[in-house]
Design a protein around this motif. Structure first.
Motif, mmCIF file in Angstrom:
data_model
loop_
_atom_site.group_PDB
_atom_site.id
_atom_site.type_symbol
_atom_site.label_atom_id
_atom_site.label_comp_id
_atom_site.label_asym_id
_atom_site.label_seq_id
_atom_site.Cartn_x
_atom_site.Cartn_y
_atom_site.Cartn_z
ATOM 1 N N GLY A 58 11.665 -8.320 24.929
ATOM 2 C CA GLY A 58 12.837 -7.940 25.710
ATOM 3 C C GLY A 58 12.630 -8.255 27.175
ATOM 4 N N PHE A 59 13.734 -8.506 27.890
ATOM 5 C CA PHE A 59 13.693 -8.839 29.305
ATOM 6 C C PHE A 59 14.387 -7.753 30.117
ATOM 7 C CE2 PHE A 59 13.152 -12.830 27.145
ATOM 8 C CZ PHE A 59 12.236 -13.515 27.932
ATOM 9 N N LEU A 60 13.856 -7.486 31.302
ATOM 10 C CA LEU A 60 14.505 -6.533 32.201
ATOM 11 C C LEU A 60 15.743 -7.142 32.831
ATOM 12 C CD1 LEU A 60 11.401 -4.946 33.993
ATOM 13 C CD2 LEU A 60 12.598 -4.179 31.941
ATOM 14 N N HIS A 61 15.725 -8.445 33.070
ATOM 15 C CA HIS A 61 16.871 -9.150 33.640
ATOM 16 C C HIS A 61 17.709 -9.760 32.524
ATOM 17 C CE1 HIS A 61 14.765 -12.889 32.712
ATOM 18 N NE2 HIS A 61 13.674 -12.320 33.222
ATOM 19 N N SER A 62 18.892 -10.204 32.877
ATOM 20 C CA SER A 62 19.774 -10.808 31.886
ATOM 21 C C SER A 62 19.318 -12.226 31.555
ATOM 22 C CB SER A 62 21.213 -10.853 32.431
ATOM 23 O OG SER A 62 22.076 -11.509 31.527
ATOM 24 N N ILE A 63 19.294 -12.575 30.271
ATOM 25 C CA ILE A 63 19.041 -13.964 29.864
ATOM 26 C C ILE A 63 20.381 -14.568 29.432
ATOM 27 C CG2 ILE A 63 16.603 -13.666 29.347
ATOM 28 C CD1 ILE A 63 17.411 -13.615 26.328
ATOM 29 N N TRP A 64 21.278 -14.684 30.377
ATOM 30 C CA TRP A 64 22.660 -15.094 30.146
ATOM 31 C C TRP A 64 22.760 -16.607 29.955
ATOM 32 C CZ3 TRP A 64 26.951 -11.766 30.204
ATOM 33 C CH2 TRP A 64 28.205 -12.375 30.212
ATOM 34 N N GLY A 65 23.520 -17.041 28.979
ATOM 35 C CA GLY A 65 23.875 -18.449 28.834
ATOM 36 C C GLY A 65 22.692 -19.382 28.731
ATOM 37 N N ASP A 66 22.643 -20.380 29.638
ATOM 38 C CA ASP A 66 21.610 -21.401 29.577
ATOM 39 C C ASP A 66 20.208 -20.837 29.773
ATOM 40 O OD1 ASP A 66 22.903 -21.151 32.263
ATOM 41 O OD2 ASP A 66 21.209 -22.375 32.888
ATOM 42 N N VAL A 67 20.088 -19.662 30.435
ATOM 43 C CA VAL A 67 18.771 -19.031 30.562
ATOM 44 C C VAL A 67 18.189 -18.753 29.173
ATOM 45 C CG1 VAL A 67 17.492 -17.028 31.418
ATOM 46 C CG2 VAL A 67 19.352 -17.987 32.786
ATOM 47 N N ALA A 68 19.030 -18.277 28.268
ATOM 48 C CA ALA A 68 18.570 -17.955 26.910
ATOM 49 C C ALA A 68 18.073 -19.196 26.184
ATOM 50 C CB ALA A 68 19.694 -17.287 26.125
ATOM 51 N N SER A 117 26.225 -7.032 2.747
ATOM 52 C CA SER A 117 27.452 -6.287 3.010
ATOM 53 C C SER A 117 27.572 -5.973 4.504
ATOM 54 C CB SER A 117 27.471 -4.983 2.211
ATOM 55 O OG SER A 117 26.412 -4.133 2.602
ATOM 56 N N GLY A 118 28.788 -6.047 5.006
ATOM 57 C CA GLY A 118 29.041 -5.734 6.409
ATOM 58 C C GLY A 118 28.687 -6.836 7.373
ATOM 59 N N VAL A 119 28.321 -8.025 6.854
ATOM 60 C CA VAL A 119 27.970 -9.159 7.712
ATOM 61 C C VAL A 119 29.017 -10.253 7.537
ATOM 62 C CG1 VAL A 119 26.241 -10.889 8.301
ATOM 63 C CG2 VAL A 119 25.517 -8.623 7.504
ATOM 64 N N ARG A 120 29.534 -10.745 8.643
ATOM 65 C CA ARG A 120 30.542 -11.803 8.624
ATOM 66 C C ARG A 120 29.926 -13.105 9.126
ATOM 67 N NH1 ARG A 120 35.884 -9.936 8.365
ATOM 68 N NH2 ARG A 120 36.055 -7.657 8.330
ATOM 69 N N GLY A 121 30.190 -14.192 8.445
ATOM 70 C CA GLY A 121 29.756 -15.507 8.884
ATOM 71 C C GLY A 121 30.925 -16.265 9.490
ATOM 72 N N GLY A 122 30.617 -17.264 10.312
ATOM 73 C CA GLY A 122 31.690 -18.053 10.893
ATOM 74 C C GLY A 122 31.188 -18.962 11.997
ATOM 75 N N LEU A 123 32.090 -19.807 12.489
ATOM 76 C CA LEU A 123 31.772 -20.706 13.591
ATOM 77 C C LEU A 123 31.805 -19.936 14.907
ATOM 78 C CD1 LEU A 123 33.790 -23.941 12.703
ATOM 79 C CD2 LEU A 123 31.343 -23.517 12.401
ATOM 80 N N HIS A 124 30.881 -20.274 15.762
ATOM 81 C CA HIS A 124 30.731 -19.607 17.055
ATOM 82 C C HIS A 124 31.130 -20.574 18.175
ATOM 83 C CE1 HIS A 124 28.285 -18.660 20.675
ATOM 84 N NE2 HIS A 124 28.502 -17.406 20.334
ATOM 85 N N VAL A 125 31.649 -20.035 19.271
ATOM 86 C CA VAL A 125 31.917 -20.845 20.459
ATOM 87 C C VAL A 125 31.175 -20.231 21.636
ATOM 88 C CG1 VAL A 125 34.091 -19.625 20.915
ATOM 89 C CG2 VAL A 125 33.670 -21.839 21.978
ATOM 90 N N PHE A 146 33.577 -16.244 16.500
ATOM 91 C CA PHE A 146 32.820 -15.423 17.451
ATOM 92 C C PHE A 146 32.649 -16.144 18.777
ATOM 93 C CE2 PHE A 146 30.584 -15.051 13.196
ATOM 94 C CZ PHE A 146 31.297 -13.934 12.765
ATOM 95 N N VAL A 147 32.388 -15.348 19.827
ATOM 96 C CA VAL A 147 32.097 -15.922 21.142
ATOM 97 C C VAL A 147 31.032 -15.095 21.847
ATOM 98 C CG1 VAL A 147 33.985 -14.613 22.238
ATOM 99 C CG2 VAL A 147 33.068 -16.660 23.369
ATOM 100 N N ASP A 148 30.106 -15.793 22.527
ATOM 101 C CA ASP A 148 29.185 -15.177 23.470
ATOM 102 C C ASP A 148 28.580 -16.308 24.297
ATOM 103 O OD1 ASP A 148 26.863 -16.233 22.134
ATOM 104 O OD2 ASP A 148 25.771 -14.396 22.550
#
Length: 359
Positions: free
Chosen positions: A182-192, A253-261, A283-285
């Motif tokens: 885990g990171f204390l700072h955000s690993i947003w977008g291209d950082v990840a 059960s309870g898990v959905r699959g799909g294309l992500h953007v 999905f999006v993130d």
């Protein structure tokens, strides 16, 4: 100390406030979301100019709105005053710097203050790489589980070891060596994506990302189900990777699959954006696409198993503006336990050591 504001302005970009009336969150929720993100020096004072740069500097003024009561992702951008100008320092990543600049500009516009004072300077590739290369771990064929909810996923009896801006715990699960990171700072977008590249360099055999996604499918209530998949739209191109879970997670059960953007900022996800994506994508993130692309480039499996935290197609009691609400936390704890069970079950079905010879 020489002010960064006095330096070159090459590459400066004006951060244009978004039209709040057209955003999928709705004006009330959007403003609440911004208020918990914007540094207190911006909320409390007026500035002639605000510049956002990529610089992880915890010696600058820390926002009093930083998160509490969490192990990870607690740190927000810091700020440094230079007369009537404010320098905002975000963890180096092109997506994160842009995202935070849009947050500030939109907050100012929604609170009746000039938003044309906000600019941002996208960080260069080398400074982004150096920031992530502070990560040093001995990963000899480990599965690395990175992201959200690690306190629910890692063994309660385990010890968190700390490095500069991150912490990790090692365990053996169903005969496989696993590291929770885990990171204390955000690993947003291209950082990840750079984090995955670094983990592969350090010897990781596979990476699983646990986090939160928005749903683009009507009728899915937030915090009631999980999302997984192996394909994301990244910068207009579909990217598919070797899915760590195979068909296992999507079959639970309870898990959905799909294309992500992949979207670099929540602020860009307005109704026009939704109309262009809702028919084809589930999905999006900001992180999944860059992480999957990096794993594909490194030749290691990658998988995501995320809480569906919000729904862009309609208004629900839970959204991105009230994630610390007691009922939201309770529901997510249940889903985190489900994620732990699925990961354990997936590992139990594989011979140890994990994915031997896959690199």
């Amino acid at each position: 100390m020489t002010s960064v504001l006095a330096g070159p302005t090459v590459g400066l970009v004006k951060a244009a406030a978004i039209n709040d009336a057209g955003h999928t969150m709705g004006r009330g929720s959007l403003l609440r979301y911004l208020q918990i993100k914007v540094h207190h020096l911006i909320q409390d004072h007026h500035w002639d100019s605000i510049r956002v740069v990529g610089c992880h500097d915890r010696t600058a003024t820390v926002s009093r709105f930083e998160k509490t009561g969490k192990l990870f992702n607690t740190e927000r951008p810091t700020a440094e005053a230079h007369g009537r100008s404010l320098l905002v320092k975000a963890f180096p990543g092109a997506d994160y710097v842009q995202h935070y600049a849009l947050i500030i500009a939109t907050y100012l516009a929604m609170t009746g203050r000039p938003a044309d004072t906000v600019t941002y300077q996208p960080p260069g590739h080398e400074e982004c790489r150096r920031a992530v290369h502070r990560l040093e771990l001995d990963l000899d064929g480990h599965l690395v589980i990175v992201g959200w909810g690690l306190q629910h996923l890692a063994p309660a009896s385990g010890v968190w070891n700390r490095g500069p801006g991150y912490a990790w715990q090692s365990a053996t699960i169903a005969g496989h060596r696993v590291v929770y990171l885990g990171f204390l700072h955000s690993i947003w977008g291209d950082v990840a994506g750079r984090v995955v590249t670094r983990l592969a360099e350090l010897g990781a055999r596979a990476v699983v990302y646990v986090g939160k996604v928005g749903s683009l499918t009507p009728g899915i209530e937030p915090n009631t189900s999980l999302a997984t998949g192996n394909t994301s739209l990244v910068g207009g191109t579909l990217v598919t990777w070797n899915d760590f879970f195979g068909d296992y997670a999507a079959g639970q059960s309870g898990v959905r699959g799909g294309l992500h953007v992949s979207s670099p900022s929540v602020l860009l996800e307005d109704r026009d954006w939704l109309a262009r994506h809702t028919a084809s994508y589930a999905f999006v993130d900001p992180e999944i696409g860059p992480m999957g692309a990096a794993a594909r480039q490194a030749g290691i499996p990658f998988g995501y198993l995320h809480v569906i935290s919000n729904n862009l197609t309609g208004h629900y009691p839970a959204d991105l503006s009230n994630e610390r609400h007691r009922d939201v936390l309770r529901r997510r704890a249940v889903l985190a336990a489900r994620i732990r069970t699925i990961i354990t079950g997936c590992l139990a079905g594989r011979p140890a050591p994990l994915l031997k010879g896959s690199r």
